[in-house]
Design a protein around this motif. Structure first.
Motif, PDB file in Angstrom:
ATOM      1  N   THR A   8       0.829  -1.207   0.000  1.00  0.00           N
ATOM      2  CA  THR A   8       0.000   0.000   0.000  1.00  0.00           C
ATOM      3  C   THR A   8       0.863   1.257   0.000  1.00  0.00           C
ATOM      4  O   THR A   8       0.361   2.372  -0.092  1.00  0.00           O
ATOM      5  CB  THR A   8      -0.954   0.037   1.217  1.00  0.00           C
ATOM      6  OG1 THR A   8      -0.213  -0.339   2.367  1.00  0.00           O
ATOM      7  CG2 THR A   8      -2.123  -0.894   1.048  1.00  0.00           C
ATOM      8  N   TRP A  52      -2.841   1.440  -4.695  1.00  0.00           N
ATOM      9  CA  TRP A  52      -3.623   0.430  -5.418  1.00  0.00           C
ATOM     10  C   TRP A  52      -5.027   0.938  -5.615  1.00  0.00           C
ATOM     11  O   TRP A  52      -5.855   0.877  -4.722  1.00  0.00           O
ATOM     12  CB  TRP A  52      -3.604  -0.902  -4.657  1.00  0.00           C
ATOM     13  CG  TRP A  52      -2.327  -1.619  -4.904  1.00  0.00           C
ATOM     14  CD1 TRP A  52      -1.182  -1.507  -4.179  1.00  0.00           C
ATOM     15  CD2 TRP A  52      -2.056  -2.494  -5.993  1.00  0.00           C
ATOM     16  NE1 TRP A  52      -0.195  -2.271  -4.741  1.00  0.00           N
ATOM     17  CE2 TRP A  52      -0.704  -2.900  -5.856  1.00  0.00           C
ATOM     18  CE3 TRP A  52      -2.802  -2.983  -7.060  1.00  0.00           C
ATOM     19  CZ2 TRP A  52      -0.109  -3.772  -6.761  1.00  0.00           C
ATOM     20  CZ3 TRP A  52      -2.201  -3.853  -7.952  1.00  0.00           C
ATOM     21  CH2 TRP A  52      -0.868  -4.235  -7.798  1.00  0.00           C
ATOM     22  N   PHE A  94      -6.250  -3.066  -8.669  1.00  0.00           N
ATOM     23  CA  PHE A  94      -6.324  -4.237  -7.798  1.00  0.00           C
ATOM     24  C   PHE A  94      -7.136  -5.350  -8.462  1.00  0.00           C
ATOM     25  O   PHE A  94      -6.714  -6.505  -8.506  1.00  0.00           O
ATOM     26  CB  PHE A  94      -6.973  -3.825  -6.462  1.00  0.00           C
ATOM     27  CG  PHE A  94      -7.031  -4.907  -5.431  1.00  0.00           C
ATOM     28  CD1 PHE A  94      -5.961  -5.095  -4.552  1.00  0.00           C
ATOM     29  CD2 PHE A  94      -8.137  -5.736  -5.316  1.00  0.00           C
ATOM     30  CE1 PHE A  94      -6.014  -6.096  -3.579  1.00  0.00           C
ATOM     31  CE2 PHE A  94      -8.189  -6.729  -4.357  1.00  0.00           C
ATOM     32  CZ  PHE A  94      -7.129  -6.906  -3.477  1.00  0.00           C
ATOM     33  N   HIS A 143     -11.640  -7.299   0.911  1.00  0.00           N
ATOM     34  CA  HIS A 143     -10.752  -6.150   0.752  1.00  0.00           C
ATOM     35  C   HIS A 143     -11.545  -4.847   0.791  1.00  0.00           C
ATOM     36  O   HIS A 143     -12.633  -4.766   0.218  1.00  0.00           O
ATOM     37  CB  HIS A 143      -9.976  -6.261  -0.561  1.00  0.00           C
ATOM     38  CG  HIS A 143      -9.311  -7.594  -0.702  1.00  0.00           C
ATOM     39  ND1 HIS A 143      -8.285  -7.997   0.133  1.00  0.00           N
ATOM     40  CD2 HIS A 143      -9.561  -8.631  -1.526  1.00  0.00           C
ATOM     41  CE1 HIS A 143      -7.922  -9.229  -0.191  1.00  0.00           C
ATOM     42  NE2 HIS A 143      -8.686  -9.638  -1.193  1.00  0.00           N
ATOM     43  N   LEU A 147      -6.875   0.994  -2.150  1.00  0.00           N
ATOM     44  CA  LEU A 147      -6.821  -0.110  -1.181  1.00  0.00           C
ATOM     45  C   LEU A 147      -6.377   0.421   0.181  1.00  0.00           C
ATOM     46  O   LEU A 147      -5.310   1.021   0.306  1.00  0.00           O
ATOM     47  CB  LEU A 147      -5.827  -1.169  -1.676  1.00  0.00           C
ATOM     48  CG  LEU A 147      -5.673  -2.415  -0.798  1.00  0.00           C
ATOM     49  CD1 LEU A 147      -6.984  -3.206  -0.718  1.00  0.00           C
ATOM     50  CD2 LEU A 147      -4.560  -3.317  -1.341  1.00  0.00           C
ATOM     51  N   GLU A 192      -6.603  -4.387   3.402  1.00  0.00           N
ATOM     52  CA  GLU A 192      -6.422  -5.640   2.656  1.00  0.00           C
ATOM     53  C   GLU A 192      -6.690  -6.827   3.576  1.00  0.00           C
ATOM     54  O   GLU A 192      -6.251  -6.840   4.727  1.00  0.00           O
ATOM     55  CB  GLU A 192      -4.997  -5.726   2.097  1.00  0.00           C
ATOM     56  CG  GLU A 192      -4.857  -6.891   1.137  1.00  0.00           C
ATOM     57  CD  GLU A 192      -3.485  -6.951   0.465  1.00  0.00           C
ATOM     58  OE1 GLU A 192      -2.591  -6.188   0.873  1.00  0.00           O
ATOM     59  OE2 GLU A 192      -3.335  -7.782  -0.442  1.00  0.00           O
ATOM     60  N   ASN A 193      -7.392  -7.818   3.044  1.00  0.00           N
ATOM     61  CA  ASN A 193      -7.639  -9.066   3.762  1.00  0.00           C
ATOM     62  C   ASN A 193      -8.198  -8.863   5.173  1.00  0.00           C
ATOM     63  O   ASN A 193      -7.580  -9.234   6.156  1.00  0.00           O
ATOM     64  CB  ASN A 193      -6.338  -9.880   3.808  1.00  0.00           C
ATOM     65  CG  ASN A 193      -6.634 -11.357   3.915  1.00  0.00           C
ATOM     66  OD1 ASN A 193      -7.783 -11.790   3.713  1.00  0.00           O
ATOM     67  ND2 ASN A 193      -5.644 -12.132   4.287  1.00  0.00           N
TER      68      ASN A 193
END
Ligand code: AHM
Ligand code: MG
Length: 338
Positions: free
Chosen positions: A3, A9, A14, A181, A194, A197-198
């Protein structure tokens, strides 16, 4: 993903990067996700100017759910329909704001998109977070215009689902079933970047979210469950706090990031509760499970329920795995959960 990358992103970058993992992918599905992100950016700009641009208030119409239609609901519905139909890859759409399947000029699309264009409409005029919820399926019929058959599905069949929250910032959160995400809209650039994330939902957390004013109409099992949450005998081994926005997307977003449970149960006057299976409960259940959480109607997994009509309702218990299992333990005690 890094990031710290100088460009950052963007959601488009992405999604395209993810698409490379599937060499057989045609890019059509990617285009649909990008169209939803575009609709989200346009709706966010309308929401931000809501007090200035004569989009606050009711249209005077009543929707298929018997609720007052707000101007912004109608606008958001039109924006989503427009963005999605121009992709040429969607054969059918269904929305909280449209009674039946929305017809599409080109019927060659392989995909079906179901959405709640503006969730939490009663909060629009009082400047509280609202949202958009979406769910994507591959079409079931072979060809021709998409029909209701393409829309009446089981949540496990979803290819992707997510939501956009118009809150203190605008965020888009989505999953294709592996990894959840989150992207935050940079209003200066006009792009989602982004930022989360996750996302993983904690296994339990001491927060419950339910309209407890309905308790007099609940079953005794439901009332016992909420009383238990106020004791020390909880998954978090301490009494829980209550948080309730009254916008599903906002209550779910907090629950996804912080853990705990959101519930909209059935009661005496509405045995299946208020929330809709296809474009509210199932997409958020897909997100919750992909983040390591759970979603149940009190008796069974939301994603296992096959819809029998477009605007079907379901009770919903969603959030941290242990907190949902704790609720189910009470609801399964001898009597029906409604
Ligand atoms: P909406 O889709 O018409 O906005 O209605 C659904 C909303 C949800 O966002 C929220 O969870 C729920 O209604 C709140 O209902 P209540 O006011 O009964 O607590
Ligand atoms: Mg809604």
């Amino acid at each position: 993903m890094n990031t710290q990358d100088e460009l950052g992103w963007t959601i488009d970058r992405f999604i395209l990067e993810r698409q490379k993992r599937f060499p057989e992918a045609s890019g059509e599905f990617t285009t649909i996700l990008q169209a939803i992100a575009l609709a989200g950016r346009v709706i966010a700009s309308k929401v931000q100017k809501a007090g200035l641009a004569d989009v606050l208030g009711a249209t005077g119409a009543i929707n298929v759910q018997g609720e007052s239609v707000q101007k912004l609901d109608v606008l958001a519905n039109r924006i989503l329909i427009r963005c999605l139909e121009t992709t040429g890859h969607v054969c059918a759409m269904a929305s909280e704001e449209s009674e039946s399947v929305i017809p599409i000029a080109s019927s060659r699309g392989k995909y079906v998109v179901l959405f709640d264009p503006l969730d939490g409409s009663s909060n629009i005029d009082v400047n509280i977070s609202i949202g958009t919820i979406f769910s994507i399926y591959r079409r079931k019929s072979e060809s021709g215009p998409g029909t209701e058959v393409d829309c009446l599905r089981r949540g496990t069949e979803q290819l992707a689902a997510g939501y956009i929250i118009y809150g203190s910032s605008t965020m888009l959160v989505y999953t294709t079933g592996e990894g959840v995400h989150g992207f935050t809209l940079d209003p200066m650039v006009g792009e989602f970047f982004l930022s989360h994330e996750n996302i993983r939902i904690p296994p339990h957390a001491p927060t419950y979210s339910v309209n407890e004013a309905n308790a007099p109409k609940w079953s005794s099992n439901l009332r016992r469950w909420v009383e238990a949450l106020k004791s020390k005998e909880t998954p978090a081994s301490k009494p829980y706090s209550l948080r309730y926005v009254g916008t599903l997307v906002a209550d779910f977003h907090r629950t996804l990031l912080r853990g705990g449970i959101f519930a909209y149960p059935g009661d005496q006057s509405a045995p299946k509760g208020k929330l809709r299976l296809l474009y509210e409960a199932a997409p958020l259940a897909f997100v919750a499970e992909a983040a390591g959480g759970a979603a149940s109607d009190g008796m069974q997994r939301i994603l296992d329920i096959e819809a029998s009509n477009l605007h079907e309702r379901t009770p919903l218990f969603i959030g941290s795995k242990e907190d949902v299992a704790f609720a189910e333990r009470f609801l399964r005690q001898g009597e029906a959960h409604s």
